[in-house]
Write an enzyme that holds these catalytic residues in place. Structure first.
Site, PDB file in Angstrom:
ATOM      1  N   GLY A   1     -11.357  -0.080  12.876  1.00 22.94           N
ATOM      2  CA  GLY A   1      -9.899  -0.020  13.045  1.00 22.94           C
ATOM      3  C   GLY A   1      -9.124   0.153  11.754  1.00 22.94           C
ATOM      4  O   GLY A   1      -9.630   0.673  10.756  1.00 22.94           O
TER       5      GLY A   1
ATOM      6  N   ALA B  88     -17.251  -3.473  10.848  1.00 25.14           N
ATOM      7  CA  ALA B  88     -15.783  -3.485  10.758  1.00 25.14           C
ATOM      8  C   ALA B  88     -15.229  -2.190  11.344  1.00 25.14           C
ATOM      9  O   ALA B  88     -15.839  -1.119  11.211  1.00 25.14           O
ATOM     10  CB  ALA B  88     -15.338  -3.649   9.307  1.00 25.14           C
TER      11      ALA B  88
ATOM     12  N   CYS C 171       1.457   0.214  20.605  1.00 25.62           N
ATOM     13  CA  CYS C 171       2.110   1.526  20.565  1.00 25.62           C
ATOM     14  C   CYS C 171       3.343   1.565  21.476  1.00 25.62           C
ATOM     15  O   CYS C 171       4.200   2.440  21.332  1.00 25.62           O
ATOM     16  CB  CYS C 171       1.136   2.625  20.971  1.00 25.62           C
ATOM     17  SG  CYS C 171      -0.389   2.588  20.024  1.00 25.62           S
TER      18      CYS C 171
ATOM     19  N   ALA D 222     -12.116  -6.800  13.054  1.00 24.24           N
ATOM     20  CA  ALA D 222     -11.128  -5.852  13.595  1.00 24.24           C
ATOM     21  C   ALA D 222      -9.732  -6.441  13.393  1.00 24.24           C
ATOM     22  O   ALA D 222      -8.950  -6.565  14.342  1.00 24.24           O
ATOM     23  CB  ALA D 222     -11.399  -5.589  15.082  1.00 24.24           C
TER      24      ALA D 222
ATOM     25  N   GLY E   8      -7.125  -5.316  11.777  1.00 22.96           N
ATOM     26  CA  GLY E   8      -5.974  -4.410  11.748  1.00 22.96           C
ATOM     27  C   GLY E   8      -5.333  -4.297  10.385  1.00 22.96           C
ATOM     28  O   GLY E   8      -5.974  -4.469   9.351  1.00 22.96           O
TER      29      GLY E   8
ATOM     30  N   ILE F 159     -22.573  -7.685   9.476  1.00 25.18           N
ATOM     31  CA  ILE F 159     -21.117  -7.590   9.698  1.00 25.18           C
ATOM     32  C   ILE F 159     -20.697  -6.133   9.843  1.00 25.18           C
ATOM     33  O   ILE F 159     -21.042  -5.277   9.023  1.00 25.18           O
ATOM     34  CB  ILE F 159     -20.329  -8.261   8.546  1.00 25.18           C
ATOM     35  CG1 ILE F 159     -20.801  -9.713   8.362  1.00 25.18           C
ATOM     36  CG2 ILE F 159     -18.834  -8.221   8.834  1.00 25.18           C
ATOM     37  CD1 ILE F 159     -20.097 -10.455   7.238  1.00 25.18           C
TER      38      ILE F 159
ATOM     39  N   PRO G 160     -25.394  -6.458   6.314  1.00 29.52           N
ATOM     40  CA  PRO G 160     -25.995  -5.873   7.525  1.00 29.52           C
ATOM     41  C   PRO G 160     -25.670  -6.623   8.818  1.00 29.52           C
ATOM     42  O   PRO G 160     -25.861  -6.075   9.900  1.00 29.52           O
ATOM     43  CB  PRO G 160     -27.504  -5.924   7.238  1.00 29.52           C
ATOM     44  CG  PRO G 160     -27.677  -6.851   6.089  1.00 29.52           C
ATOM     45  CD  PRO G 160     -26.401  -6.867   5.321  1.00 29.52           C
TER      46      PRO G 160
HETATM   47  P1  FAD Z   1      -4.740  -4.217  15.744  1.00 26.83           P
HETATM   48  O1  FAD Z   1      -4.584  -3.528  17.021  1.00 26.83           O
HETATM   49  O2  FAD Z   1      -3.540  -4.403  14.904  1.00 26.83           O
HETATM   50  O3  FAD Z   1      -5.399  -5.619  16.027  1.00 26.83           O
HETATM   51  C1  FAD Z   1      -5.737  -6.501  14.987  1.00 26.83           C
HETATM   52  C2  FAD Z   1      -5.584  -7.920  15.508  1.00 26.83           C
HETATM   53  O4  FAD Z   1      -6.316  -8.771  14.642  1.00 26.83           O
HETATM   54  C3  FAD Z   1      -4.143  -8.412  15.457  1.00 26.83           C
HETATM   55  O5  FAD Z   1      -3.698  -8.772  16.739  1.00 26.83           O
HETATM   56  C4  FAD Z   1      -4.190  -9.621  14.527  1.00 26.83           C
HETATM   57  O6  FAD Z   1      -3.399 -10.693  14.977  1.00 26.83           O
HETATM   58  C5  FAD Z   1      -5.661 -10.019  14.581  1.00 26.83           C
HETATM   59  N1  FAD Z   1      -6.112 -10.704  13.376  1.00 26.83           N
HETATM   60  C6  FAD Z   1      -5.944 -10.307  12.082  1.00 26.83           C
HETATM   61  N2  FAD Z   1      -6.516 -11.210  11.256  1.00 26.83           N
HETATM   62  C7  FAD Z   1      -7.047 -12.179  12.034  1.00 26.83           C
HETATM   63  C8  FAD Z   1      -7.748 -13.363  11.759  1.00 26.83           C
HETATM   64  N3  FAD Z   1      -8.017 -13.713  10.520  1.00 26.83           N
HETATM   65  N4  FAD Z   1      -8.147 -14.124  12.785  1.00 26.83           N
HETATM   66  C9  FAD Z   1      -7.893 -13.762  14.065  1.00 26.83           C
HETATM   67  N5  FAD Z   1      -7.206 -12.646  14.385  1.00 26.83           N
HETATM   68  C10 FAD Z   1      -6.800 -11.862  13.382  1.00 26.83           C
HETATM   69  N6  FAD Z   1      -1.212   4.418  16.920  1.00 26.83           N
HETATM   70  C11 FAD Z   1      -1.330   5.578  17.587  1.00 26.83           C
HETATM   71  O7  FAD Z   1      -2.390   6.214  17.527  1.00 26.83           O
HETATM   72  N7  FAD Z   1      -0.304   6.050  18.366  1.00 26.83           N
HETATM   73  C12 FAD Z   1       0.880   5.380  18.479  1.00 26.83           C
HETATM   74  O8  FAD Z   1       1.783   5.830  19.193  1.00 26.83           O
HETATM   75  C13 FAD Z   1       1.030   4.180  17.755  1.00 26.83           C
HETATM   76  N8  FAD Z   1       2.198   3.495  17.812  1.00 26.83           N
HETATM   77  C14 FAD Z   1       2.299   2.311  17.157  1.00 26.83           C
HETATM   78  C15 FAD Z   1       3.496   1.602  17.230  1.00 26.83           C
HETATM   79  C16 FAD Z   1       3.635   0.383  16.574  1.00 26.83           C
HETATM   80  C17 FAD Z   1       4.930  -0.352  16.645  1.00 26.83           C
HETATM   81  C18 FAD Z   1       2.533  -0.141  15.837  1.00 26.83           C
HETATM   82  C19 FAD Z   1       2.658  -1.467  15.122  1.00 26.83           C
HETATM   83  C20 FAD Z   1       1.352   0.553  15.741  1.00 26.83           C
HETATM   84  C21 FAD Z   1       1.224   1.788  16.396  1.00 26.83           C
HETATM   85  N9  FAD Z   1       0.043   2.525  16.311  1.00 26.83           N
HETATM   86  C22 FAD Z   1      -0.071   3.711  16.983  1.00 26.83           C
HETATM   87  C23 FAD Z   1      -1.092   2.077  15.493  1.00 26.83           C
HETATM   88  C24 FAD Z   1      -2.123   1.371  16.354  1.00 26.83           C
HETATM   89  O9  FAD Z   1      -1.504   0.387  17.099  1.00 26.83           O
HETATM   90  C25 FAD Z   1      -3.190   0.776  15.456  1.00 26.83           C
HETATM   91  O10 FAD Z   1      -3.793   1.826  14.736  1.00 26.83           O
HETATM   92  C26 FAD Z   1      -4.265   0.042  16.229  1.00 26.83           C
HETATM   93  O11 FAD Z   1      -3.717  -0.980  16.990  1.00 26.83           O
HETATM   94  C27 FAD Z   1      -5.283  -0.539  15.246  1.00 26.83           C
HETATM   95  O12 FAD Z   1      -6.218  -1.295  15.937  1.00 26.83           O
HETATM   96  P2  FAD Z   1      -6.956  -2.496  15.215  1.00 26.83           P
HETATM   97  O13 FAD Z   1      -7.835  -3.107  16.231  1.00 26.83           O
HETATM   98  O14 FAD Z   1      -7.546  -2.061  13.954  1.00 26.83           O
HETATM   99  O15 FAD Z   1      -5.806  -3.507  14.819  1.00 26.83           O
END
Ligand code: FAD
Length: 562
Positions: A289, A287, A48, A117, A119, A285, A283
C-alpha cells in the site's frame, strides 16, 4: 503458531491493503489465524468516498463502511481489533506491542508472519498557525465528519484549499456544491501536478468557470486568526485570503515509523523497501500500500504512489506469496482519474515531466508525443463532447510510455485501454490496430485510441512527422495555417501564412520548396491531410501536433500563473 498450531498472520492497518490481504489469506487458507490491528474506529472504509461525504453526495456515513469487524468475523473468521494501535515490532521475538486505545491497555502478540499496511498520513506543513481550529486534513471518516460539522455549525461561506492535487480538487468541487466559495492555493504553476502543464490548462479554465479562485505559483506562509474566528491565509507573494475554513491537501507521507524503528530497510523515496514479492528486508514481514515503494512499471525506478488500486492488488499478491504462491507485483503505472465538476481528467504511465526528471539524472528515455482532440463519440450522434488526449511513446520502437486525457465522458475508457496496452508492453502500432466496441453512442469506428495510435504510427513511419509548438522557432519557421480564412482571422499564430486546405493543391507554387513547412489547423486533422499532400509533392512538411488548440494551451503555460 498459536496454541492450536495455526500459523499466525498479524496485519497492521485494516483498510485498502490490509483488508484485501486478510480476506485473500482466508480464501487461501482456512487454518491461518488472521488478526487485523487497526488504529482507527473503522476497518475497510471508503476513504476515496470521503470528499463526496463532505459534499453530501454520499449523505449517509454508513455507506462509507465497506465492511465491519462483525462481518470480517462472521464471513471470514478474521479477528479485527479496531482502536488498537501497534506501537512497536520486536523482530527477534516476532512480537508486536499494541495499545488498546479504548482502554489504554498495552499488550503483546506473537506472529509468524507480519503484514504492514499502515498507509500514508496527510502532510501538515510546520507553518505558523497551522493548528488553528478550522484547519483540516482529510484521511478518515472522523475527519470528514468534523469538516461537515464545521461547515454546518459555522455557516462556512469561504474556504481555502491548500494544494491542487486529486484530493484538493475533489474537495473544491464538493465544497462548491455546498455553496462555499473556494480558493485553491497551489505552490506549482498548475493544478494536478501529475499532469503535464498544458494538459492542466482546460482543467484550470473549468475550475474558474465553476467559480473556484485559483492562486497558482504561490505558497502559504502562515495562518492567522482573523475576526470572528475566521482564518487569514497569508501567502509568500503577500496575498491574504480570509476564510472560514482551510483544507490542507498537499500530499501524503508514507507511515514508516514502525518499520524504521524495527530496523526494516527504507528506500530512497521514503517508503518501506519491498522486493517484487512485496517482502521487506525481514523474511517474516511483508508490506503493501501507500507505505511502500515499488518499481515504476515504465522506468524501473522506485516510486511511492498513494493509490487505492495498487494497494488492493498488493494486499492480494502479498497474501498469495505468504501462502507459498510465487506471484510478482508487476509495478505501478500510476493510472489515476479524477472528476472535477463536469470534467474528467485521467492519466496512466509516465508524463513528460517524469521523463525530463529521469533525463536530468542521466537516464536516457528517447520519446515523442502526439496530442489530439477527438469527440467522445461520433459527432453526428447528439451530445458528443470533446476530449484532449496526449500520448507519449518511445522512439524509435513506439512502445507506449504514458497517456493523459481531459474531457467529459469517455476519458476513463480511453485511459484504461491505454493502461492495459502499457501493461502488455504494447506499441502505438498495436493501438492503431486495437479493436474496440463501437456504436454511435459509444465511440467511433476509428476510436480516439486508434486515432492516437495512427497519428503516432504515421509519425514513426515518416508518413506524417509531427512537430511541437514548444520546440519550434515560431519566428524563423515556415508555419502554414490550413484553416479557412475566417478561422485564421479569428486568431492565429503570428508568423503563420494562411492557405486553406481546399486551396492548397492549386497554390503549392506559393511555398518555397527548399524550406520545411510546419502545418497546423484547429486540432491537427486538416493539417495532417495537408502534410501528406505536401510530402507527396516533394515538400518537406510536418504536422504541428494538436493544432491551434494546443498552441493556445501551450501559450497559457508560458504566461505563467494568472
Ligand atoms: P490506508 O487505506 O490508508 O489504510 C491504512 C490504515 O492503517 C489506516 O486506517 C490507519 O489507521 C492504519 N494504521 C496506521 N498505522 C497503524 C498502526 N500503527 N496500528 C494500527 N493501525 C495503523 N485512491 C485512488 O486510487 N482513487 C481515489 O479516488 C482516491 N481518493 C482518495 C480520497 C481521499 C480523501 C483519500 C484520503 C485517499 C484517496 N485515495 C484514492 C488513496 C487511497 O485511499 C489510498 O491509496 C489507499 O487507501 C491506501 O491503502 P493502504 O492500505 O496503504 O492505506
Amino acid at each position: 503458531m498459536n496454541g492450536n498450531g495455526k500459523p499466525r498472520v498479524s496485519i497492521i492497518g485494516g483498510v485498502a491493503g490490509g483488508a484485501s490481504c486478510a480476506t485473500r489469506l482466508r480464501r487461501l487458507s482456512e487454518s491461518a489465524a488472521i488478526t487485523i490491528f487497526e488504529r482507527g474506529p473503522y476497518v475497510s472504509f471508503a476513504n476515496c468516498g470521503l470528499p463526496y461525504y463532505v459534499g453530501d453526495v454520499i449523505s449517509d456515513e454508513k455507506h462509507l463502511l465497506v465492511a465491519t469487524p462483525g462481518l470480517f468475523r462472521k464471513r471470514f473468521n478474521i479477528d479485527v481489533r479496531v482502536q488498537n494501535e501497534v506501537r512497536s515490532i520486536d523482530r527477534s521475538k516476532q512480537e508486536i506491542t499494541i495499545k488498546d486505545i479504548s482502554t489504554g491497555d498495552i499488550y503483546r502478540e506473537g506472529y509468524d508472519t507480519l503484514v504492514l499496511a499502515p498507509g500514508a498520513s496527510p502532510i501538515c506543513p510546520p507553518l505558523p498557525g497551522v493548528q488553528l481550529p478550522g484547519i483540516f486534513t482529510l484521511k478518515t471518516i472522523p475527519d470528514s465528519r468534523q469538516i461537515r460539522e464545521w461547515i454546518t455549525q459555522r455557516g462556512v461561506e469561504r474556504a481555502v484549499i491548500v494544494g491542487g492535487g486529486f484530493i484538493g480538487l475533489e474537495m473544491a468541487e464538493n465544497l462548491v456544491k455546498r455553496g462555499v466559495s473556494v480558493t485553491i492555493v497551489e505552490m506549482l504553476p498548475q493544478v494536478m501536478p501529475a499532469l503535464d502543464a498544458e494538459m492542466a490548462v482546460p482543467l484550470q479554465d473549468h475550475l474558474i468557470a465553476n467559480g473556484v479562485t485559483l492562486a497558482l505559483g504561490d505558497a502559504v506562509s502562515s495562518f492567522d486568526e482573523g475576526p470572528d474566528g475566521t482564518i487569514e491565509v497569508k501567502t509568500k507573494s503577500g496575498h491574504n485570503y480570509a476564510s472560514d475554513m482551510v483544507v490542507l491537501a498537499i500530499g501524503v507521507r508514507p507511515e514508516i515509523g514502525l518499520a524504521r524503528e524495527a530496523g526494516l530497510e527504507i528506500g530512497e523515496r521514503g517508503g518501506i523497501r519491498v522486493d517484487e514479492y512485496l517482502r521487506t528486508s525481514d523474511p517474516h514481514i511483508w508490506a503493501v500500500g501507500d507505505a511502500v515503494e515499488v518499481r515504476d512499471f515504465i522506468t524501473g525506478s522506485r516510486i511511492n504512489v498513494p493509490l487505492a488500486g495498487p494497494a488492493n492488488r498488493e494486499g492480494r499478491i502479498a497474501a498469495d506469496n505468504i501462502m507459498g504462491r510465487e506471484v510478482k507485483f508487476r509495478g505501478i503505472q500510476s493510472t489515476a482519474i479524477c472528476q472535477v465538476f463536469d470534467m474528467t481528467v485521467a492519466a496512466t504511465g509516465i508524463s513528460e515531466k517524469v521523463i525530463r526528471r529521469a533525463q536530468a539524472t542521466g537516464q536516457s528515455i528517447p520519446y515523442d508525443k502526439v496530442c489530439l482532440h477527438p469527440g467522445h463519440h461520433v459527432s453526428y450522434y447528439p451530445n458528443s463532447t470533446p476530449m484532449t488526449i496526449k500520448l507519449i511513446f518511445a522512439t524509435p520502437d513506439g512502445r507506449i510510455l504514458g497517456a493523459q486525457a481531459v474531457g467529459g465522458e469517455g476519458v476513463d475508457k480511453r485511459i484504461d485501454v491505454i493502461s492495459m496496452a502499457i501493461q502488455r508492453n504494447s506499441t502505438v502500432f498495436d493501438l492503431e490496430q486495437c479493436e474496440l466496441c463501437y456504436a454511435p453512442q459509444f465511440g467511433a469506428a476509428k476510436d480516439p485510441v486508434n486515432i492516437a495510435g495512427m497519428i503516432a504510427a504515421n509519425a514513426l513511419r515518416g508518413d506524417a512527422p509531427v512537430s511541437h509548438w514548444e520546440a519550434l522557432d515560431l519566428d524563423g519557421s515556415l508555419i502554414l495555417d490550413v484553416r479557412q480564412s475566417g478561422e485564421y482571422e479569428a486568431g492565429h499564430v503570428p508568423a503563420a501564412v494562411n492557405i486553406p486546405l481546399g486551396e492548397l493543391r492549386e497554390r503549392l507554387g506559393e511555398l518555397a520548396r527548399d524550406r520545411r513547412v510546419f502545418t497546423y489547423c484547429s486540432v491537427g486533422q486538416r493539417s495532417y491531410y495537408a502534410t501528406r499532400l505536401l510530402r507527396q509533392h516533394g515538400i518537406e512538411a510536418s504536422n504541428i501536433s494538436g493544432g491551434f488548440r494546443c498552441y493556445q494551451a501551450w501559450k497559457q503555460t508560458q504566461r505563467g500563473p494568472q
